[in-house]
Design an enzyme around this catalytic site. Sequence first.
Site, PDB file in Angstrom:
ATOM      1  N   HIS A 166      22.734  39.413  -4.625  1.00 22.81           N
ATOM      2  CA  HIS A 166      22.483  37.989  -4.451  1.00 22.81           C
ATOM      3  C   HIS A 166      22.779  37.652  -2.987  1.00 22.81           C
ATOM      4  CE1 HIS A 166      23.264  33.651  -4.826  1.00 22.81           C
ATOM      5  NE2 HIS A 166      22.648  33.695  -5.987  1.00 22.81           N
ATOM      6  N   ASP A 204      31.334  41.065  -6.458  1.00 22.59           N
ATOM      7  CA  ASP A 204      30.776  39.776  -6.850  1.00 22.59           C
ATOM      8  C   ASP A 204      30.595  39.824  -8.370  1.00 22.59           C
ATOM      9  OD1 ASP A 204      29.180  37.682  -7.544  1.00 22.59           O
ATOM     10  OD2 ASP A 204      27.543  38.171  -6.175  1.00 22.59           O
ATOM     11  N   GLN A 207      28.092  37.030 -12.050  1.00 16.48           N
ATOM     12  CA  GLN A 207      27.142  37.178 -13.148  1.00 16.48           C
ATOM     13  C   GLN A 207      27.716  38.055 -14.255  1.00 16.48           C
ATOM     14  OE1 GLN A 207      24.411  35.278 -14.317  1.00 16.48           O
ATOM     15  NE2 GLN A 207      24.008  35.338 -12.126  1.00 16.48           N
ATOM     16  N   LYS A 220      29.029  29.159 -14.204  1.00 15.60           N
ATOM     17  CA  LYS A 220      28.165  30.106 -14.913  1.00 15.60           C
ATOM     18  C   LYS A 220      28.801  30.552 -16.230  1.00 15.60           C
ATOM     19  CE  LYS A 220      26.114  32.067 -10.745  1.00 15.60           C
ATOM     20  NZ  LYS A 220      24.770  31.496 -10.774  1.00 15.60           N
ATOM     21  N   CYS A 226      17.490  34.081  -5.130  1.00 17.06           N
ATOM     22  CA  CYS A 226      18.439  34.388  -4.039  1.00 17.06           C
ATOM     23  C   CYS A 226      18.577  35.887  -3.839  1.00 17.06           C
ATOM     24  CB  CYS A 226      19.812  33.763  -4.291  1.00 17.06           C
ATOM     25  SG  CYS A 226      19.770  31.984  -4.297  1.00 17.06           S
TER      26      CYS A 226
END
Length: 417
Positions: free
Chosen positions: A132, A210, A213, A236, A375
């Site tokens: 991303h 990261d 997600q 999220k 993104c």
Amino acid sequence: MSEVAVSAQTKLDVERVRADFPFLDELTNGTPVAFLDSAASSQKPRQMLETMNAFYETSYANVHRGVYRLAERATEALEGAREKVRALLNAPATREVIFLRNATEAINLVAYAWGLNNLGPGDLVVVTELEHHSNFVPWQYVARRTGATFRMIPLDDNGELRLEELDAIADEGQVKVVATGLVSNSLGTINPVDRLAAWAHDHGAIMVVDAAQAAPHRVVDVRALGCDFLAISAHKMCGPSGVGALWGKAELLERMEPFLVGGHMIRSVGVEETTWGELPHKYEAGTAPMAEAVGFGAAIDYLQGIGFEAIERHEHELAAYALDRLAELPWVTAYGPPADRRAGIVSFNVEGVHPHDVAQVLDFDNVAIRAGHHCCQPLMHKLGVPATNRASFYLYTTIAEVDRLVAGLHKVKEALG
Ligand SMILES: Cc1ncc(COP(=O)(O)O)c(C=O)c1O
């Protein structure tokens, strides 16, 4: 407060879960929206909304500074939320959990506060072709500012990392930081972060994950991953927008310079010199996202009440079903790895139809999917397309909603294909 509808360890009862989500109360022609865009931001359960509301109604004051009861209650609530984030991530200490606006800010913190002082010419900053932009651009930017070399681990045709390229990358310089997503927001690919962390550490590099997600959908354990920093966003994962968290190893956070400076993050301020506060406050300049953090804690309680294993299994079934249904449509190209190696995210294109037109036609039937580059422009470049459609699933998604997606795609084909 309403009770969490489903207990841990059981199969997820999607209809009971759906009763917790007010957005499903709005009907169009008798049917709620098929919301297949949870990877962008999830919908919110009543339990989380009620907790935030109660905080505003009964415990609201600025935190850490007041000695009166309301301020103490607010501080307790904020620090309670920090402990929930710590437990969620199995992190060693609450002072290693920093509340920020979102995962993007968390990654920027590491890129600036660690990167600017630890990178230079001859050093390698390694990301992946799947990232991303939030875990790509900050590293590219800091590499450029410091003269370090920026490299991507390439993807194979399934959208999985080509780990056999790692040695060739390491030959180009001194690997100093490896930054990768745990789950891809575009393809759903689950990256082998534990292996990458071991490789990073073998080269004396830090590992930044990261998990924006991943954390909404599966157990994320910073100790099992073996990483040094990890970023998440509440919005999220059934929490409010405006808050996220960075977890970082205390020894690194202590050695780094602050990212934002100003109120709250100081120990003492003088004309000659200002010194920094203790962790986590050193990295939390200004008034904290207090109610948002409390909502984040309530969202974590909610998800843990359902059980991450049940959520992951449910999404996996949806992804497998969706991929099977899409495979029946010869005019649809689906991207990414097989269902057993991905999260509940399916990206695809309809032959000859722009993704925005696909999403627009689906919207006529109240099916909400995302169209665009998500993104992930380097990934789109690799796929050779400017954009894809993306359907992303969560704990409230049903098989019937996947069927609505497929029915909508037939209409797209008839109308525009
Ligand atoms: C994998 C991944 N990383 C980072 C982000 C950025 O999250 P935020 O916008 O909350 O900072 C997203 C959001 O889509 C994402 O999917």
